[in-house]
Design a protein around this motif. Sequence first.
Motif, mmCIF file in Angstrom:
data_model
loop_
_atom_site.group_PDB
_atom_site.id
_atom_site.type_symbol
_atom_site.label_atom_id
_atom_site.label_comp_id
_atom_site.label_asym_id
_atom_site.label_seq_id
_atom_site.Cartn_x
_atom_site.Cartn_y
_atom_site.Cartn_z
ATOM 1 N N LEU A 51 41.789 81.209 39.321
ATOM 2 C CA LEU A 51 43.186 81.001 39.679
ATOM 3 C C LEU A 51 43.474 79.522 39.931
ATOM 4 N N SER A 52 42.569 78.863 40.624
ATOM 5 C CA SER A 52 42.818 77.458 40.965
ATOM 6 C C SER A 52 42.737 76.548 39.754
ATOM 7 N N ARG A 53 41.908 76.900 38.768
ATOM 8 C CA ARG A 53 41.743 76.055 37.578
ATOM 9 C C ARG A 53 42.718 76.411 36.470
ATOM 10 N N GLY A 54 43.338 77.597 36.539
ATOM 11 C CA GLY A 54 44.281 78.001 35.517
ATOM 12 C C GLY A 54 43.682 78.859 34.427
ATOM 13 N N SER A 55 42.408 79.212 34.544
ATOM 14 C CA SER A 55 41.835 80.116 33.543
ATOM 15 C C SER A 55 42.278 81.550 33.782
ATOM 16 N N LEU A 56 42.843 81.813 34.956
ATOM 17 C CA LEU A 56 43.455 83.103 35.271
ATOM 18 C C LEU A 56 44.857 82.858 35.812
ATOM 19 N N ASP A 57 45.785 83.727 35.432
ATOM 20 C CA ASP A 57 47.130 83.679 35.992
ATOM 21 C C ASP A 57 47.299 84.672 37.140
ATOM 22 N N CYS A 58 46.573 85.759 37.060
ATOM 23 C CA CYS A 58 46.693 86.834 38.059
ATOM 24 C C CYS A 58 45.364 87.557 38.186
ATOM 25 N N THR A 59 45.270 88.353 39.242
ATOM 26 C CA THR A 59 44.196 89.330 39.351
ATOM 27 C C THR A 59 44.761 90.613 39.914
ATOM 28 N N LEU A 60 44.222 91.745 39.478
ATOM 29 C CA LEU A 60 44.488 93.012 40.144
ATOM 30 C C LEU A 60 43.487 93.119 41.289
ATOM 31 N N THR A 61 43.990 93.314 42.505
ATOM 32 C CA THR A 61 43.090 93.362 43.653
ATOM 33 C C THR A 61 43.754 94.066 44.811
ATOM 34 N N ASP A 62 42.958 94.557 45.742
ATOM 35 C CA ASP A 62 43.568 95.090 46.945
ATOM 36 C C ASP A 62 43.890 93.921 47.871
ATOM 37 N N PRO A 63 44.963 94.020 48.653
ATOM 38 C CA PRO A 63 45.457 92.875 49.414
ATOM 39 C C PRO A 63 44.506 92.326 50.469
ATOM 40 N N VAL B 14 48.073 89.792 42.341
ATOM 41 C CA VAL B 14 48.036 88.518 43.074
ATOM 42 C C VAL B 14 48.014 87.428 42.014
ATOM 43 N N CYS B 15 49.032 86.569 42.032
ATOM 44 C CA CYS B 15 49.267 85.673 40.899
ATOM 45 C C CYS B 15 49.588 84.240 41.326
ATOM 46 N N MET B 16 49.568 83.379 40.314
ATOM 47 C CA MET B 16 49.992 81.992 40.504
ATOM 48 C C MET B 16 51.504 81.856 40.319
ATOM 49 N N GLY B 17 52.084 82.697 39.482
ATOM 50 C CA GLY B 17 53.533 82.700 39.277
ATOM 51 C C GLY B 17 54.116 84.043 39.663
ATOM 52 N N ALA B 18 55.411 84.186 39.520
ATOM 53 C CA ALA B 18 56.094 85.410 39.929
ATOM 54 C C ALA B 18 56.046 86.460 38.823
ATOM 55 N N ASN C 213 37.237 86.876 49.749
ATOM 56 C CA ASN C 213 37.580 85.995 48.633
ATOM 57 C C ASN C 213 38.682 84.979 48.956
ATOM 58 N N LYS C 214 39.451 85.223 50.014
ATOM 59 C CA LYS C 214 40.457 84.261 50.493
ATOM 60 C C LYS C 214 41.417 83.817 49.395
ATOM 61 N N PHE C 215 41.947 84.762 48.639
ATOM 62 C CA PHE C 215 42.835 84.411 47.530
ATOM 63 C C PHE C 215 44.110 83.722 48.000
ATOM 64 N N TRP C 216 44.505 83.932 49.254
ATOM 65 C CA TRP C 216 45.743 83.304 49.705
ATOM 66 C C TRP C 216 45.640 81.782 49.773
ATOM 67 N N GLU C 217 44.434 81.250 49.655
ATOM 68 C CA GLU C 217 44.268 79.796 49.638
ATOM 69 C C GLU C 217 44.703 79.175 48.318
ATOM 70 N N VAL C 218 44.748 79.995 47.242
ATOM 71 C CA VAL C 218 45.109 79.452 45.930
ATOM 72 C C VAL C 218 46.295 80.157 45.295
ATOM 73 N N ALA C 219 46.474 81.452 45.557
ATOM 74 C CA ALA C 219 47.555 82.211 44.917
ATOM 75 C C ALA C 219 48.910 81.841 45.503
ATOM 76 N N GLN C 220 49.953 82.176 44.752
ATOM 77 C CA GLN C 220 51.317 81.851 45.178
ATOM 78 C C GLN C 220 52.188 83.082 45.394
ATOM 79 N N THR C 221 51.820 84.224 44.774
ATOM 80 C CA THR C 221 52.657 85.419 44.882
ATOM 81 C C THR C 221 51.802 86.682 44.966
ATOM 82 N N VAL C 222 52.414 87.718 45.533
ATOM 83 C CA VAL C 222 51.839 89.061 45.522
ATOM 84 C C VAL C 222 52.948 90.009 45.092
ATOM 85 N N THR C 223 52.688 90.796 44.045
ATOM 86 C CA THR C 223 53.648 91.806 43.611
ATOM 87 C C THR C 223 53.141 93.167 44.065
ATOM 88 N N THR C 224 53.912 93.825 44.918
ATOM 89 C CA THR C 224 53.443 95.054 45.561
ATOM 90 C C THR C 224 53.668 96.275 44.679
#
Length: 372
Positions: A197-209, A151-155, A216-227
């Motif tokens: 993720l929101s501040r930019g100190s992380l680009d991605c996290t490994l997490t279950d969807p 789950v990431c901010m970029g692709a 944690n509601k990551f969809w409020e800040v993240a932009q992509t999910v790589t399956t």
Amino acid sequence: MKRLAMTAAALTGLAPVAATADTYIATNWLAPVHILNEQPYQRFAEDIAADTDGDIAFEVYSSESLVPAASTMQGIRDGVAVLGVVYPGYSPSELPVNNVLNDLVFTSDDAMAAALAYTEVGLTNESVRQEWRDNGGIFVGGYATPVYNFVCMGAVRSAADAQGLKIRTAGGAQTDWVESLGGVPVSVPIGDVYSGLSRGSLDCTLTDPTNLDKGNKFWEVAQTVTTLPMGVVIGATYVLNPAFWQGLSEEQRGTLLDHMALGIARTQVTYAADVEAALEGSRERGLEIIEPEADLVSALDTFQTDFVEGLPQASVDTRGVADPSELIDAFLAAQDAWKEKLAGIDRTDPEAVAELIRSDIFGQLDLATFGM
């Protein structure tokens, strides 16, 4: 069945306790609405009390209100509770063999098959069974989280896309995997990932969807999910106090296992449904759901193959266990077998999954001698 009322002696570990004359204590360190509490504990407690007319009934203490997560095994051993959910990662020195399996499931791509393989191996492999006995518990069944994704901010489509990214990992194989891609593994508590993720100190996290829309509601800040399927996390859904189990009749043990089969099934079916809902909801919110490119898939396959080959020696060196090669092979074979068995049923139907657990796992136990 002998009922054991709560006493000072029980609370100091001399006997398994009941909350009242008719209700036994179960402990679950997760919130009541968490899947791993709601399905195999809250609903389980309601169902078994109704089915037995209160002859077997549990009061569930949640959210670490009875014992902390890391102390659950001790609480079960000492009789503070007769039933609890145990995550071996919180007890690495007490449960090293179980943690070898938790290392191994970084290679898993099917959460339900992993959960049922862990349940089967935990009940049939002597080294695993003995480890639970040595710690004062009887393992009855396990769970697996949904498969981890990026789950990431970029692709992140290709292996090259991960180079230089700051990626939150939970340690172990996840860290080594990120490093192999040229990424920068970052160790922070899961509760800090949203702000990272929101501040930019992380680009991605490994997490279950399920963390996209729940907790944690990551969809409020993240932009992509790589399956990309980067393993699961496993633990014990049900660990029993031996004195409690031994005080039950064979009929009562069978009834308990019937309901536990359904609890395990409901957990895994609900996890899978929630993954689909989280991904669909993420699409609707504008997140891009990315299928990994071939080179990223190949890089993971190579890493996982090398990881499994090196795991026996790594386990001896870091976990201090005897060569676990046979255990690793047994788990992988069981996982493959469960994929085939599950292909023959409706995996969205908890009753169908539960019936398979009853017939192919619990039905193979001798209730007169198991756990005695």
